[in-house]
Scaffold this active site. Structure first.
Site, mmCIF file in Angstrom:
data_model
loop_
_atom_site.group_PDB
_atom_site.id
_atom_site.type_symbol
_atom_site.label_atom_id
_atom_site.label_comp_id
_atom_site.label_asym_id
_atom_site.label_seq_id
_atom_site.Cartn_x
_atom_site.Cartn_y
_atom_site.Cartn_z
ATOM 1 N N GLY A 144 75.306 -0.299 21.364
ATOM 2 C CA GLY A 144 76.303 -0.723 22.378
ATOM 3 C C GLY A 144 75.885 -2.040 23.229
ATOM 4 N N THR A 204 75.783 -6.668 17.172
ATOM 5 C CA THR A 204 76.835 -7.430 16.257
ATOM 6 C C THR A 204 77.313 -8.425 16.775
ATOM 7 O OG1 THR A 204 77.337 -4.809 15.805
ATOM 8 C CG2 THR A 204 78.891 -6.579 14.787
ATOM 9 N N GLU A 253 75.176 21.773 44.032
ATOM 10 C CA GLU A 253 75.295 20.158 44.263
ATOM 11 C C GLU A 253 75.051 19.751 45.493
ATOM 12 O OE1 GLU A 253 75.832 18.952 41.424
ATOM 13 O OE2 GLU A 253 76.495 20.422 40.274
ATOM 14 N N ASP A 311 69.119 21.741 34.757
ATOM 15 C CA ASP A 311 68.272 20.954 35.548
ATOM 16 C C ASP A 311 66.730 21.382 35.274
ATOM 17 O OD1 ASP A 311 70.404 20.058 36.886
ATOM 18 O OD2 ASP A 311 70.620 21.759 38.354
ATOM 19 N N GLY A 352 75.096 -4.804 22.034
ATOM 20 C CA GLY A 352 75.792 -6.389 21.660
ATOM 21 C C GLY A 352 75.380 -7.013 20.445
HETATM 22 N N1 LIG Z 1 76.442 -8.682 26.123
HETATM 23 C C1 LIG Z 1 77.797 -8.572 25.806
HETATM 24 N N2 LIG Z 1 78.595 -9.075 26.534
HETATM 25 C C2 LIG Z 1 80.111 -9.219 26.400
HETATM 26 N N3 LIG Z 1 80.316 -7.813 25.700
HETATM 27 C C3 LIG Z 1 79.508 -6.791 25.443
HETATM 28 C C4 LIG Z 1 78.038 -7.242 25.170
HETATM 29 N N4 LIG Z 1 77.324 -6.448 24.743
HETATM 30 C C5 LIG Z 1 78.353 -5.324 24.292
HETATM 31 N N5 LIG Z 1 79.514 -5.932 24.591
HETATM 32 C C6 LIG Z 1 80.859 -4.918 24.294
HETATM 33 O O1 LIG Z 1 80.263 -4.136 23.705
HETATM 34 C C7 LIG Z 1 81.137 -3.950 22.149
HETATM 35 C C8 LIG Z 1 79.895 -3.197 21.166
HETATM 36 O O2 LIG Z 1 79.104 -4.244 20.995
HETATM 37 P P1 LIG Z 1 78.271 -4.392 19.559
HETATM 38 O O3 LIG Z 1 78.978 -3.613 18.639
HETATM 39 O O4 LIG Z 1 77.956 -5.631 19.376
HETATM 40 O O5 LIG Z 1 77.140 -3.401 19.962
HETATM 41 P P2 LIG Z 1 75.881 -3.084 18.861
HETATM 42 O O6 LIG Z 1 74.729 -3.386 19.781
HETATM 43 O O7 LIG Z 1 76.015 -3.762 17.787
HETATM 44 O O8 LIG Z 1 76.124 -1.663 19.014
HETATM 45 P P3 LIG Z 1 75.842 -0.626 17.622
HETATM 46 O O9 LIG Z 1 74.276 -0.649 17.761
HETATM 47 O O10 LIG Z 1 76.349 0.742 18.072
HETATM 48 O O11 LIG Z 1 76.437 -1.226 16.440
HETATM 49 C C9 LIG Z 1 81.531 -5.483 21.981
HETATM 50 O O12 LIG Z 1 82.508 -5.483 21.143
HETATM 51 C C10 LIG Z 1 81.661 -5.957 23.477
HETATM 52 O O13 LIG Z 1 83.139 -5.670 23.586
HETATM 53 ZN ZN LIG Z 2 72.436 20.985 38.768
#
Ligand SMILES: Nc1ncnc2c1ncn2[C@@H]1O[C@H](COP(=O)(O)OP(=O)(O)OP(=O)(O)O)[C@@H](O)[C@H]1O
Ligand SMILES: [Zn+2]
Length: 712
Positions: free
Chosen positions: A250, A254, A470, A545, A252
């Site tokens: 996630g 890709t 908590e 915890d 970015g």
């Molecule tokens: N730097 C960034 N700027 C804007 N949007 C981002 C950015 N990084 C991630 N995102 C958002 O998160 C989504 C997922 O990112 P992406 O698929 O490129 O991640 P990844 O690193 O390739 O993940 P994975 O390893 O799970 O394939 C993108 O479609 C975008 O909407």
């Molecule tokens: Zn706790």
């Protein structure tokens, strides 16, 4: 319904089986009936005639023989043709009859002389016939023509065999297909699975990738090369063929690869490492070949291989079967990458979050020799990413993206995109016109912990224990931590936890000191401490915890070298057997050392727990008040917590609290109260709260007037 479906698919199998059996039977039967055990009588007669040297010429075409007998009479008699077929029944003209007649009129041999006999011969007897003809040829000067038969029988056999093979293949296919799981197209068996992504309709530019300035800088060179390769060749510059993007999911990766393709204006092919992995050995390698062959037609181009670790693990390691296929696939990728010269303009980008397990061959020069680390964004990065995704969303005025960025350390780009989307959904559900700060706050927790489940049934006693648990965590954060802030305390069960105390560092921390780690251990123990102090008993609710703080303490001893009597020593315990570095070898030290480590861990935990209990008893009033309030409203925010804390803690105890620069800053900014301005602050806060409550009520009222379509 599921059962029904299951039965339905099961029913297919016996059908195919029966069908196959039937075909097999027919096959055998035909062979059986076609195989004559003895030449029929007519054929015997003909063979006899050949042996006796009474035949002049034989034509054999398509299993039909035409036998011309020698005319021993010189008499000119009109030729009669006797036709005999194997299935000829009681035909008067049957050869048998004639022969019989012949015998009767033994002295008058004229009957057969000079005639032509036509007959079908079963292919089974053809060899025998030919043998006899060959002998007679030498012996009597018989002549014959033999044309290879295009026998219907043989043709049927061929067709039958083909049909059988086809059915067999089909049923096996079907079986595999079912194993592969439904939804996959079995006909998509070979072939490259690489998808060409059309970036012209949905272009991703560098501007869409926010907060990754360093990464973009490194990518710029590749864009440049793809746009203008001549410049690089002229200088003899070597351009990397493979770029490895390393980073957590996630972040970015890709997105970055797509942006490079868009910026350079080249086609973008994408495939996931797992797409190569099929249960058929050899498919992966052939997919790689086909993919490269396809892409070579469209150079310059980018191939993006997501999750390359699925195939790129160290060869010869790993558990269980299936790595033969992986090795073949990996080898094929390496071969292809060695195969195209850098002048061909293909750049392979691959993404992984486990660079440590990749085969070293992948990172050798000429392959993925360029590595770019894509890390989760820092606060500025998060703000930029939020700005990108806030585009097109109606945020309420006054929502400060910087503030959201501040409270979401550790969030990846994907998390942040998800967060704003969740907020929009929450607002839509309320039929609101815009996304409020509350929506965003709720969304943050939703993203962090999964959807809140307000309706989980908890007994009053359980609720009370949770509340004190908590409150215990929160008090420890407030009193002991130099870096963390209490962000929200809640006893609404979320995810697995019965409640949660959200605390976050004021700043992103890249290194933690020993004190900070100890503080985190005390925060984790605060939950159980709260239960112990109030109820004089402990529950299983603290197991998470305990696990986390035990892990942390062990890490302090074995990894960070922070143990009292074992300072600066590191003891590696390999806890990941999927790394492929052998199983069974778990640590590299003696039992005595292991004991020492255990003792140190225990010492750390015991000491921390003692401090927790002391601290909590000093803050017992505040603990009780906060728990009480939690039982009332289920959730309190940072400011309310701080007010309750200050109100219920005597000054001499407050003086003992840890110094927390982040909190000092918030006090300066007027976001948090002090003991001195508490009354005044409280009033302001109450007024603010009343105002937002009023707005909320109004919004709800409006929503009530419009039929709620989103819920339907
Ligand atoms: N730097 C960034 N700027 C804007 N949007 C981002 C950015 N990084 C991630 N995102 C958002 O998160 C989504 C997922 O990112 P992406 O698929 O490129 O991640 P990844 O690193 O390739 O993940 P994975 O390893 O799970 O394939 C993108 O479609 C975008 O909407
Ligand atoms: Zn706790």
């Amino acid at each position: 319904m599921f059962e029904k479906e299951k039965r339905k698919t099961k029913g297919i199998r016996p059908n195919i089986g029966t069908f196959l059996l039937l075909i097999l039977f027919a096959f055998i039967a035909i062979y059986y009936f076609m195989g004559d055990k003895e030449p029929d009588t007519d054929l015997s007669a003909i063979l006899q005639l050949v042996d006796d040297g009474k035949v002049q010429h034989v034509d054999i075409v398509n299993n039909k023989i035409s036998v011309k007998l020698i005319d021993t009479r010189k008499a000119k008699q009109p030729e009669t043709t006797v036709t005999g077929t194997s299935d000829a029944s009681s035909n008067n003209d049957s050869l048998l009859n004639i022969l019989a007649n012949n015998k009767q009129t033994d002295k008058n041999k004229i009957v057969l002389d000079g005639r032509t006999i036509n007959k079908y011969v079963s292919p089974n007897w053809m060899n025998l016939l030919l043998e006899k003809l060959e002998k007679a040829k030498d012996k009597y000067g018989l002549t014959y023509n033999y044309t290879e038969p295009i026998s219907l029988g043989a043709m049927t056999n061929v067709i039958l065999i083909l049909v059988m093979l086809g059915l067999l293949a089909f049923s096996m296919w079907n079986l595999f297909f079912r194993q592969m799981g439904e939804g996959k197209n079995p006909l998509n068996f070979g072939g490259s699975k690489a998808k060409r992504v059309d970036l012209s309709t949905d272009p991703v530019t560098f501007a869409d990738v926010a907060g990754a300035d360093e990464e973009k800088g490194e990518m710029q060179e590749i864009v440049d090369f793809l746009k203008n390769p001549q410049k690089y060749y002229a200088l003899g510059a070597k351009i990397p063929r493979g770029v490895l993007l390393v980073g957590p999911p996630g972040t970015g990766k890709t997105l970055l690869a797509k942006a490079v393709a868009t910026e350079a204006g080249v086609p973008f092919y994408t495939i996931s490492g797992s797409d190569f992995m099929e249960m058929y050995v050899g498919v992966g390698a052939s997919r790689v070949r086909e993919m490269f062959n396809e892409v070579k037609k469209h150079t310059p181009a980018i191939i993006f291989i997501d999750e390359i670790d699925a195939i790129g693990r160290q060869r010869g390691s790993g558990l269980g079967g299936g790595h033969d296929e992986r090795e073949q696939t990996l080898n094929q990728i390496l071969v292809e990458m060695d195969g195209f010269s850098s002048t061909q303009g293909i750049i392979v980008m691959a993404a992984t979050n486990r660079p440590d397990i990749l085969d070293a061959a992948l990172t050798r020069p000429g392959r993925f020799d360029r590595q770019i680390t894509v890390s989760p964004p820092d606060i500025q990065g998060r703000e930029d990413i939020l700005a990108v995704h806030a585009k097109g969303k109606k945020l309420a005025k006054g929502i400060d993206l910087r503030e959201i960025a501040r409270i979401t350390p550790g969030f990846t780009g994907a998390d942040l995109a998800n967060l704003l989307n969740e907020a929009a959904l929450l607002a839509a559900r309320k039929n609101a016109k815009e996304i409020t700060y509350f929506d965003i706050q709720d969304a943050i927790f939703k993203v962090m912990l999964g959807p809140e489940k307000k309706n989980r049934i908890m007994s009053e006693k359980e609720r009370s224990i949770t509340a004190h648990h908590e409150a215990g965590h929160a008090i420890m954060v407030r009193a002991m931590s130099e870096t963390e802030r209490v962000e929200r305390v809640s006893i609404i069960s979320a995810g697995q936890a019965g409640g949660y105390t959200a605390h976050k560092p004021f700043e992103d921390l890249y290194y933690a000191s020993k004190d900070h780690l100890l503080q985190n251990i005390m925060i984790a123990l605060g939950g159980r401490g709260g239960e112990q102090l109030i109820f004089k008993q402990i529950t299983t609710g603290a197991s998470n915890d305990l696990e986390s703080c035990n892990k942390l303490a062990r890490k302090m001893v074995t990894v960070y070298g922070m143990a009292e009597h074992m300072e600066n020593l590191v003891f590696t315990e390999s806890d990941d057997m999927f790394m492929g570095h052998g199983i069974g070898h778990s640590h590299s030290f003696s039992e005595h050392t292991a004991q020492l480590i255990d003792n140190n861990v225990k010492e750390i935990i015991d000491a921390a727990y003692k401090r927790v209990m002391t601290c909590l008893s000093q803050h017992e009033t505040a603990l009780r008040k906060i728990a009480e309030r939690l039982l009332e409203v289920e959730r309190i925010d940072e400011v309310e917590f701080e007010i309750l804390y200050l109100e219920n803690t005597p000054p001499e105890i407050l003086a003992l609290d840890a110094v927390n620069p982040g909190r000092e800053q918030m006090i300066k900014d007027g976001l948090l109260p002090t003991k001195d301005n508490l009354a005044e602050f409280k009033e302001k806060y109450a007024a603010q709260k009343a105002e937002t409550e009023k707005k909320r009520a109004m919004a709800q009222l409006q929503a009530a007037e419009v039929p709620d379509l989103t819920e339907a």
